[in-house]
Structure formats: structure tokens, C-alpha cells
Design an enzyme around this catalytic site. Structure first.
Site, PDB file in Angstrom:
ATOM      1  N   SER A 213       9.815 -30.398  19.943  1.00  0.00           N
ATOM      2  CA  SER A 213       8.953 -31.740  20.634  1.00  0.00           C
ATOM      3  C   SER A 213      10.005 -33.402  20.338  1.00  0.00           C
ATOM      4  CB  SER A 213       7.745 -31.843  20.466  1.00  0.00           C
ATOM      5  OG  SER A 213       7.259 -32.757  21.843  1.00  0.00           O
ATOM      6  N   ASN A 214       9.405 -34.592  20.206  1.00  0.00           N
ATOM      7  CA  ASN A 214       9.815 -35.609  19.635  1.00  0.00           C
ATOM      8  C   ASN A 214       8.821 -36.604  19.402  1.00  0.00           C
ATOM      9  OD1 ASN A 214       9.757 -37.161  21.831  1.00  0.00           O
ATOM     10  ND2 ASN A 214      10.978 -35.928  23.452  1.00  0.00           N
ATOM     11  N   PHE A 215       9.062 -37.355  19.198  1.00  0.00           N
ATOM     12  CA  PHE A 215       7.774 -38.256  18.461  1.00  0.00           C
ATOM     13  C   PHE A 215       6.984 -39.956  19.759  1.00  0.00           C
ATOM     14  CE2 PHE A 215      10.457 -38.023  14.436  1.00  0.00           C
ATOM     15  CZ  PHE A 215       9.185 -37.327  14.009  1.00  0.00           C
ATOM     16  N   ALA A 281       9.912 -38.813  27.203  1.00  0.00           N
ATOM     17  CA  ALA A 281      11.195 -38.169  26.865  1.00  0.00           C
ATOM     18  C   ALA A 281      11.075 -37.014  26.584  1.00  0.00           C
ATOM     19  CB  ALA A 281      10.708 -38.890  25.484  1.00  0.00           C
TER      20      ALA A 281
END
Ligand code: C5P
Length: 404
Positions: A213-215, A281
Site C-alpha cells: 500500500s502507500n501513505f 493514491a
């Protein structure tokens, strides 16, 4: 005129000499047709009596969490939800510091923490307190939360010193709120329009317990959603896993996990939408063969993850876009921002691209502020903006969409 009619206003009063002016401010709100609930700190009662304020507002003043002799509980949560606006006038250095840091030791600060709608703060204090770096920092923090600071004026103070720290006059505070609501409710081209917003990260499972995943936190998407609802739009947010949520009760949220789920949800919503803002995102890749059971470490070589590309949701909607629909994308870049933003506009058939640079301090993921440049199809130059709270960036982005 008349923008405050019927509005629910929580008037917070703290312990400063200027508290005597709060009665005049309350009177102005009531005369304009607003319903006012006064919340006082215990110290404020040393400066102005609750009797005056309850008589003027027509409601008992709230100051404690409960009434001692009856045990009646005063719910700061209900009060926060009831309020269309909260005004703290006068706001002392102490209350400003508590608000900035969430020190919820009285009814006023707990109500502030529960308030979902705009908060206006009118500081009043002596000039040295006003100029102290701690006050400056705390006011900056409040601004970064999206609160409105009604700047104190210069003049003679109760101490007879002359400088900045006099609370703005009741008429000035009243006008500030009236103009705020007038601007907000001026007929927006978004009124009655359907707006689709994607937000947050996507989560791509490796096995039942691990993921890629991402932030992204989704804060920008929910700030946009809240602002669009305030302008009268019907808003759906398709959100990946995030703890963020909209403040406005009118926002519909569809929760998804992966890019494929997000795409499916968006394809369902997009045909009926007038505007779509792609703020999520989306993970670029997912794992080709998700393991059905937890991948074991013992006795195994490190597994090689085979990745496949996720669909580009913005580009998919761009290819399906009808004339009249507006599609907006984001570009988060570390370098070559403008060229990349314009490239995305073409590739994904977008009408507008919001560029934020990770190189800018305070911009991008997991901050409450952002600094953006907006590229519009057909416009020569981008619109550029300073670093601002995400709530205000949301207003700038929607203004730009309205201009399309
Ligand atoms: O190509 P890039 O990921 O930089 O593009 C960013 C824009 O495209 C954002 O608006 C983002 O929400 C959208 N996007 C998308 N689906 C993807 C990748 C990006 O909707 N798979």
C-alpha cells in the site's frame, strides 16, 4: 444580508476583560435570527454573569460537564453536532493553547473538539502575550486545523499599554461570520451536481495478513467532499482503507480495499456524475497470485512476488467520459512536476490536474496542509497557491472546477 438567519451558533466565552463585549456580540447574532448557545469557561464567569447571557440568548448557559444538584449531563458531542459555527470571543492565550493541543479539561474545549463546522477564534490578550512565540505557534496550529482567526486590533489595552491584542469589536466579528456564510452560500455552479471523489490508498493483498500500500490518508479527498457538499453538491467518495472520514453528514462514502474494487465502484458511479475528482493514491501494481493462506517463513526461501499492473482508474473514466463531464486528476511528483502534470492531462483525458510536489515541506501525504498548482485544459499558465490547510486548498480546487 440574512446569512445568519436560522444558523446554530455556539458562542464560547473565556476569561478575559473583553468578555463584557460578548453580550453585544450575542445580541447581534440573536437580532440576525441565529440561535445561540453560550458555553463559558469557569474563569469567564468572573468577568460577565451567566444571567445576562442566558437572558439574551434565551437558553441556559453551559459551563460544566453536568449540573451538580441534578446530575444533568451536558453533551459536548451533541452541541458540536448542533453547531453550524462555533465562535470563541474573547479567546484567551490559555484557551488558544488548550485548543491547539486538545487539552479537553472544560466544556468549551471539549465542545471545540467535537465541532464539525467552521470555528472562528477572536483572540484578546495583552500585547506581550499576543506577541509571545507560544501564542504565535498556537494560532498557527489553529490555522492549520482550518480554524478562522479573527485578528485582534491594535489600540489601548486594559493594561493601558498600547499594541496588538484588543479583541475585534462585536460588529467586526459579526460581519466576519455574516460574510463567511454569504460567500459560502452564494449560488455555486456545483449546486445540485453529482460529484464523485476517489480518496485514500488502495491495499493490495499478498496473503491474508500482508499487503502492499502507500501513505495516503484520504484527508484531501474528504476535505474536497465536505466543501463540495457545503456548495450544494451531492457527493460520493469511493475511499480505500483509511481512518479519515468526512466531517459533513451529507457525504456518501463507499469503502473499498483494492484498486480493482475501486475501479468497479467508480464505473458504477461515474455515468451519473457531473464531476469526478481522482484523489486516490491507487497502487500501481498488485500481486499476481495472492496466497490463500499465510506465507510461512520457516524452511522457505524468501518468496518472489510477481506483480501485475493495476488498471488506471482515471484513464478508464477519461476514455468513457461524455461531453460535459469534468474529470480532475492529481499528480504527486518529486521532480519535473509541470511536464508530468500536463502529460497526465493528455494521457488520461483529464480536464484539470492538481499538482503537488513532495519536495515542498508541508505538502502531500499525511499532512494537514498542502501546496498546489492547478493546470486547466486550454489555459496557458497554471494557477499557483501558497501552502494552506487542506480545507482551504479544497476550496481553491473547487473554485477552479467551477471556473470550468
Ligand atoms: O499516473 P499517476 O499515478 O501519477 O496519476 C495520478 C492520478 O491518476 C491521480 O489522480 C490518481 O488518483 C489517478 N490514478 C488512478 N488509477 C491509477 C493510478 C492513478 O485513478 N491506477
Amino acid at each position: 444580508m440574512g446569512a445568519l438567519k436560522g444558523k446554530h451558533i455556539v458562542l464560547g466565552i473565556t476569561g478575559g476583560i473583553a468578555a463584557y463585549k460578548s453580550a453585544a456580540l450575542l445580541r447581534l447574532f440573536v437580532k440576525a435570527g441565529a440561535e445561540v448557545q453560550v458555553v463559558m469557561t469557569p474563569a469567564a464567569k468572573e468577568f460577565i454573569t451567566p444571567v445576562t447571557l442566558s437572558a439574551l440568548s434565551g437558553k441556559p448557559v453551559v459551563s460544566e460537564f453536568f449540573t451538580a444538584n441534578t446530575g444533568e449531563w451536558h453533551s459536548h458531542v451533541d452541541l458540536g453536532l448542533w453547531a453550524d459555527a462555533m465562535v470563541i470571543a474573547p479567546a484567551t492565550a490559555c484557551t488558544i493553547a488548550k485548543m491547539a493541543n486538545g487539552v479537553a479539561d472544560n466544556m468549551l474545549v471539549t465542545t471545540y473538539l467535537s465541532a464539525r463546522e467552521p470555528v472562528f477564534v477572536a483572540p484578546a490578550m495583552d500585547l506581550d502575550m499576543m506577541a509571545h512565540p507560544s501564542t504565535t505557534r498556537n494560532l498557527d496550529l489553529l490555522r492549520s486545523y482550518g480554524n478562522h482567526i479573527i485578528e485582534p486590533a491594535e489600540g489601548e489595552l486594559a493594561s493601558h499599554l498600547v499594541g496588538k491584542g484588543r479583541m475585534e469589536e462585536p460588529e467586526g466579528i459579526f460581519r466576519y461570520l455574516e460574510e463567511y456564510f454569504e460567500r459560502r452560500e452564494a449560488a455555486s455552479p456545483l449546486k445540485g451536481r453529482k460529484v464523485l471523489i476517489t480518496g485514500g490508498p488502495t491495499v493490495e493483498r499478498i496473503d491474508p495478513v500482508r499487503y502492499i500500500s502507500n501513505f495516503s490518508t484520504g484527508k484531501m479527498a474528504f476535505a474536497l467532499a465536505d466543501e463540495a457538499v457545503r456548495r450544494g453538491a451531492e457527493v460520493t467518495v469511493v475511499a480505500g482503507p483509511t481512518t479519515a472520514a468526512p466531517s459533513h453528514k451529507g457525504v456518501k462514502v463507499v469503502r473499498v480495499e483494492s484498486a480493482l474494487e475501486m475501479l468497479a465502484a467508480c464505473r458504477g458511479e461515474f455515468p451519473g456524475s457531473d464531476v469526478a475528482i481522482m484523489c486516490a493514491a491507487v497502487a500501481d501494481y498488485r500481486v499476481k497470485n495472492q496466497a490463500a493462506t499465510k506465507i510461512k517463513r520457516e524452511g522457505h526461501e524468501p518468496p518472489a512476488l510477481e506483480l501485475v499492473a493495476n488498471p488506471d482508474i482515471a484513464a478508464t473514466l477519461g476514455a468513457e467520459k461524455r461531453p460535459g463531464q469534468i474529470l480532475v486528476g492529481f499528480a504527486l511528483e518529486t521532480d519535473n512536476g509541470p511536464a508530468n502534470a500536463l502529460g497526465k492531462m493528455e494521457r488520461k483525458n483529464l480536464d484539470m490536474v492538481v499538482l503537488n510536489s513532495l519536495a515542498d515541506k508541508g505538502a502531500g501525504f499525511a499532512t494537514d496542509t498542502n501546496r498546489v498548482a492547478i493546470f486547466r485544459r486550454g489555459a496557458e499558465e497554471p494557477m499557483t497557491f501558497p501552502l494552506k490547510p487542506k480545507t482551504e486548498v479544497a476550496a481553491d480546487i473547487l473554485n477552479a472546477i467551477e471556473s470550468l
